[in-house]
Design a protein around this motif. Structure first.
Motif, PDB file in Angstrom:
ATOM      1  N   SER A  29       0.854  -1.187   0.000  1.00  0.00           N
ATOM      2  CA  SER A  29       0.000   0.000   0.000  1.00  0.00           C
ATOM      3  C   SER A  29       0.889   1.235   0.000  1.00  0.00           C
ATOM      4  N   ASP A  30       0.466   2.267  -0.661  1.00  0.00           N
ATOM      5  CA  ASP A  30       1.273   3.487  -0.763  1.00  0.00           C
ATOM      6  C   ASP A  30       1.068   4.342   0.483  1.00  0.00           C
ATOM      7  N   PRO A  31       2.080   4.448   1.330  1.00  0.00           N
ATOM      8  CA  PRO A  31       1.894   5.129   2.619  1.00  0.00           C
ATOM      9  C   PRO A  31       1.985   6.652   2.518  1.00  0.00           C
ATOM     10  N   THR A  32       1.322   7.293   3.457  1.00  0.00           N
ATOM     11  CA  THR A  32       1.436   8.731   3.633  1.00  0.00           C
ATOM     12  C   THR A  32       2.499   8.996   4.688  1.00  0.00           C
ATOM     13  N   PHE A  33       3.461   9.866   4.379  1.00  0.00           N
ATOM     14  CA  PHE A  33       4.470  10.210   5.375  1.00  0.00           C
ATOM     15  C   PHE A  33       5.086  11.559   5.032  1.00  0.00           C
ATOM     16  N   ALA A  34       5.613  12.213   6.043  1.00  0.00           N
ATOM     17  CA  ALA A  34       6.323  13.490   5.877  1.00  0.00           C
ATOM     18  C   ALA A  34       5.526  14.470   5.021  1.00  0.00           C
ATOM     19  N   ALA A  35       4.221  14.592   5.314  1.00  0.00           N
ATOM     20  CA  ALA A  35       3.336  15.531   4.618  1.00  0.00           C
ATOM     21  C   ALA A  35       3.241  15.247   3.128  1.00  0.00           C
ATOM     22  N   GLY A  36       3.413  14.005   2.747  1.00  0.00           N
ATOM     23  CA  GLY A  36       3.304  13.626   1.340  1.00  0.00           C
ATOM     24  C   GLY A  36       2.957  12.154   1.202  1.00  0.00           C
ATOM     25  N   ARG A  37       3.354  11.560   0.100  1.00  0.00           N
ATOM     26  CA  ARG A  37       3.039  10.158  -0.158  1.00  0.00           C
ATOM     27  C   ARG A  37       4.174   9.506  -0.939  1.00  0.00           C
ATOM     28  N   LEU A  38       4.350   8.209  -0.664  1.00  0.00           N
ATOM     29  CA  LEU A  38       5.327   7.395  -1.375  1.00  0.00           C
ATOM     30  C   LEU A  38       4.560   6.342  -2.168  1.00  0.00           C
ATOM     31  N   ARG A  81      10.021  -8.791   1.787  1.00  0.00           N
ATOM     32  CA  ARG A  81       9.274  -8.182   0.680  1.00  0.00           C
ATOM     33  C   ARG A  81       9.998  -6.917   0.236  1.00  0.00           C
ATOM     34  N   ASN A  82      10.003  -6.684  -1.071  1.00  0.00           N
ATOM     35  CA  ASN A  82      10.699  -5.524  -1.606  1.00  0.00           C
ATOM     36  C   ASN A  82       9.906  -4.944  -2.766  1.00  0.00           C
ATOM     37  N   ASN A  83       9.544  -3.663  -2.651  1.00  0.00           N
ATOM     38  CA  ASN A  83       8.825  -2.967  -3.715  1.00  0.00           C
ATOM     39  C   ASN A  83       9.617  -1.761  -4.181  1.00  0.00           C
ATOM     40  N   PRO A  84       9.897  -1.646  -5.480  1.00  0.00           N
ATOM     41  CA  PRO A  84      10.579  -0.452  -5.983  1.00  0.00           C
ATOM     42  C   PRO A  84       9.722   0.796  -5.765  1.00  0.00           C
ATOM     43  N   VAL A  85      10.370   1.893  -5.437  1.00  0.00           N
ATOM     44  CA  VAL A  85       9.670   3.166  -5.258  1.00  0.00           C
ATOM     45  C   VAL A  85       9.496   3.837  -6.610  1.00  0.00           C
ATOM     46  N   ARG A  86       8.263   4.222  -6.894  1.00  0.00           N
ATOM     47  CA  ARG A  86       7.972   4.893  -8.168  1.00  0.00           C
ATOM     48  C   ARG A  86       8.136   6.401  -8.047  1.00  0.00           C
ATOM     49  N   ARG A  87       7.592   6.968  -6.972  1.00  0.00           N
ATOM     50  CA  ARG A  87       7.616   8.424  -6.828  1.00  0.00           C
ATOM     51  C   ARG A  87       7.453   8.811  -5.367  1.00  0.00           C
ATOM     52  N   VAL A  88       8.045   9.941  -4.992  1.00  0.00           N
ATOM     53  CA  VAL A  88       7.911  10.502  -3.649  1.00  0.00           C
ATOM     54  C   VAL A  88       7.370  11.924  -3.793  1.00  0.00           C
ATOM     55  N   SER A  89       6.298  12.215  -3.074  1.00  0.00           N
ATOM     56  CA  SER A  89       5.696  13.552  -3.167  1.00  0.00           C
ATOM     57  C   SER A  89       5.758  14.281  -1.836  1.00  0.00           C
ATOM     58  N   SER A  90       6.842  14.056  -1.087  1.00  0.00           N
ATOM     59  CA  SER A  90       7.017  14.706   0.212  1.00  0.00           C
ATOM     60  C   SER A  90       8.051  15.817   0.101  1.00  0.00           C
ATOM     61  N   PRO A  91       7.807  16.947   0.748  1.00  0.00           N
ATOM     62  CA  PRO A  91       8.755  18.063   0.693  1.00  0.00           C
ATOM     63  C   PRO A  91      10.145  17.651   1.189  1.00  0.00           C
ATOM     64  N   GLY A  92      11.179  18.049   0.463  1.00  0.00           N
ATOM     65  CA  GLY A  92      12.556  17.768   0.863  1.00  0.00           C
ATOM     66  C   GLY A  92      13.130  16.501   0.262  1.00  0.00           C
TER      67      GLY A  92
END
Length: 213
Positions: free
Chosen positions: A41-50, A79-90
């Motif tokens: 599942s794509d988690p919400t973190f650091a005021a954004g989403r992964l 388990r290992n999932n490649p990260v597609r995009r990060v939308s968190s500031p910084g």
């Protein structure tokens, strides 16, 4: 001819059932090796989403039968999932070679239903519940072009559903689905004071081969 075939099938069913139960008693211990695919599942973190892509899952278990239906096992799953995009500031939006991974260590209790005959095998549906520890959940992200690792641990639980093929021999095979959840994990950066909270959940489809002894 049809009556003879039906009679032979019924005899085979009643013969294989006690043989399978007897084998479980004579060879109560078993181990399995697992491999499959996983979706996190794509988690919400650091005021954004992964957001992640479909990944791979590997693992194994060592367990024991208690009667013809119950078994308990200790299991490990990576388990290992490649990260597609990060939308968190910084954080860099598209970090190269980033992943979202976990290592679960659980104790699973499973119940095997009586099942049905399919060719030479007896197919037994099963359901299971696992409790343990997400020993490490981690992600490798980039901040200003520099790769940093963030990791954390938490209590783990999982629900398992599947089908097991029993051929009346020490070898067994099964396919199943597991729903894994580590709850909300506090992630801390390596060599950094930065931290954030994120929930880890994953659904995995697995194929297993096992041996009883």
């Amino acid at each position: 001819m049809p009556k003879k075939l039906i009679r032979n099938a019924l005899v085979g069913l009643f013969v294989v059932t006690p043989l399978t139960a007897a084998l479980a008693q004579e060879r109560p211990w078993y181990f399995t090796v697992d491999a499959g695919i996983t979706s996190a599942s794509d988690p919400t973190f650091a005021a954004g989403r992964l957001t992640t892509r479909q990944g791979a899952a590997y693992g194994g278990a060592f367990g024991r039968h208690f009667g013809p239906n119950w078994r308990v096992e200790g299991a490990i799953a990576y388990r290992n999932n490649p990260v597609r995009r990060v939308s968190s500031p910084g954080f860099d939006a598209t970090p190269k070679d980033a992943d979202w991974a976990s290592l679960f260590v659980t104790v699973n209790a499973l119940y095997d239903f009586d099942g049905f005959r399919l060719g030479a095998a007896r197919v037994r549906p099963y359901v299971g519940l696992g409790l343990g520890r997400a020993q490490e959940v981690d992600t490798d992200l980039r901040v200003g072009g520099v790769e940093r690792e963030y990791s954390g641990s938490g209590n783990a639980r999982q629900l398992m559903l599947g089908l097991r093929w029993d051929y009346g021999s020490p070898w067994v095979a099964d396919v199943g689905v597991s729903l894994a959840d580590a709850g909300t994990v506090r992630f801390k950066g390596t060599g950094s004071s930065q931290s954030f909270d994120a929930r880890y959940r994953a659904t995995s489809a697995m194929a297993r081969i096992g041996y009883r002894f």
